[in-house]
Design a protein around this motif. Sequence first.
Motif, short mmCIF file in Angstrom:
data_model
loop_
_atom_site.label_atom_id
_atom_site.label_comp_id
_atom_site.label_asym_id
_atom_site.label_seq_id
_atom_site.Cartn_x
_atom_site.Cartn_y
_atom_site.Cartn_z
N ASN A 9 37.09 -8.22 77.67
CA ASN A 9 36.32 -9.15 76.84
C ASN A 9 35.07 -9.63 77.58
OD1 ASN A 9 36.37 -10.36 74.18
ND2 ASN A 9 36.40 -12.30 75.31
N TYR A 40 32.60 -6.89 77.33
CA TYR A 40 32.07 -6.87 75.97
C TYR A 40 30.98 -7.93 75.82
CZ TYR A 40 31.78 -7.82 70.97
OH TYR A 40 31.31 -8.04 69.70
N ASN A 41 31.27 -9.16 76.26
CA ASN A 41 30.29 -10.25 76.17
C ASN A 41 29.03 -9.93 76.98
OD1 ASN A 41 31.92 -11.78 74.47
ND2 ASN A 41 32.89 -12.85 76.17
N TYR A 74 27.81 -6.98 77.60
CA TYR A 74 27.02 -5.98 76.89
C TYR A 74 26.35 -6.55 75.64
CZ TYR A 74 29.01 -2.62 80.10
OH TYR A 74 29.37 -1.95 81.23
N LYS A 75 26.98 -7.51 74.99
CA LYS A 75 26.32 -8.16 73.85
C LYS A 75 25.11 -8.96 74.34
CE LYS A 75 27.46 -7.73 70.14
NZ LYS A 75 27.04 -6.66 69.21
N GLU A 85 22.45 -6.50 74.96
CA GLU A 85 21.83 -6.13 73.68
C GLU A 85 20.74 -7.14 73.31
OE1 GLU A 85 23.25 -5.82 69.04
OE2 GLU A 85 24.76 -5.59 70.61
N THR A 86 21.03 -8.41 73.52
CA THR A 86 20.05 -9.45 73.22
C THR A 86 18.84 -9.35 74.14
OG1 THR A 86 21.80 -10.93 72.45
CG2 THR A 86 19.70 -11.95 73.03
N THR A 122 16.73 -6.38 73.18
CA THR A 122 15.99 -6.58 71.93
C THR A 122 14.60 -7.11 72.21
OG1 THR A 122 18.03 -6.97 70.69
CG2 THR A 122 15.98 -7.83 69.73
N GLN A 124 24.87 -1.56 72.58
CA GLN A 124 25.78 -1.62 71.44
C GLN A 124 26.95 -0.65 71.64
OE1 GLN A 124 23.06 -0.81 68.19
NE2 GLN A 124 22.76 -3.00 67.79
N ALA A 142 29.29 -2.03 74.34
CA ALA A 142 30.09 -3.15 73.79
C ALA A 142 31.21 -2.62 72.91
CB ALA A 142 29.19 -4.10 73.01
N SER A 143 30.93 -1.62 72.09
CA SER A 143 31.97 -1.08 71.21
C SER A 143 33.07 -0.39 72.01
CB SER A 143 31.37 -0.11 70.19
OG SER A 143 30.95 1.10 70.80
#
Length: 144
Positions: free
Chosen positions: A15, A18-19, A21-22, A25-26, A29, A40, A43-44
């Motif tokens: 987890n 995952y956080n 990688y999110k 992603e931000t 961007t 993305q 994270a998946s």
Amino acid sequence: MKIKDLLKNIIHQENELYNLYKLGETFATYENPSLVDHFQWLASEELRHRHTIERFLEGNALERTAIIDYLDVLSLEPYFQDTRAEPKTLENLVLEALIREKHSYELYKKLSEIVEGGLRDIFQMMSQEELRHGYRLKIIFLKL
């Protein structure tokens, strides 16, 4: 360490990645949009790993395996000492993720050497996936 604690710690680590990688992603961007798809995907992958381990926990899949006899001598605690990452830059995020992916690879590799049958195959697969994640992170790092 009890088996349920082991699985909960693994879920927590997945987890955290995952956080991370999110967050990547931000960052991407705004800083480097060509990297968004990479984060993305990563994270998946971590979400899928987390769900796999959650199914182990819910189904007591490891309760009757040799891993029970070895938990205390495996020295798994170092893999769970990563604190919450708070990277300030995309570069720092990638470096932190590389360390965590290495820890995940080592953990899954160690577990695959202990268990047998289908569980061995799953842990081997997950260790190989962690290697691919590290490789992808190295590619991302070169693009920064």
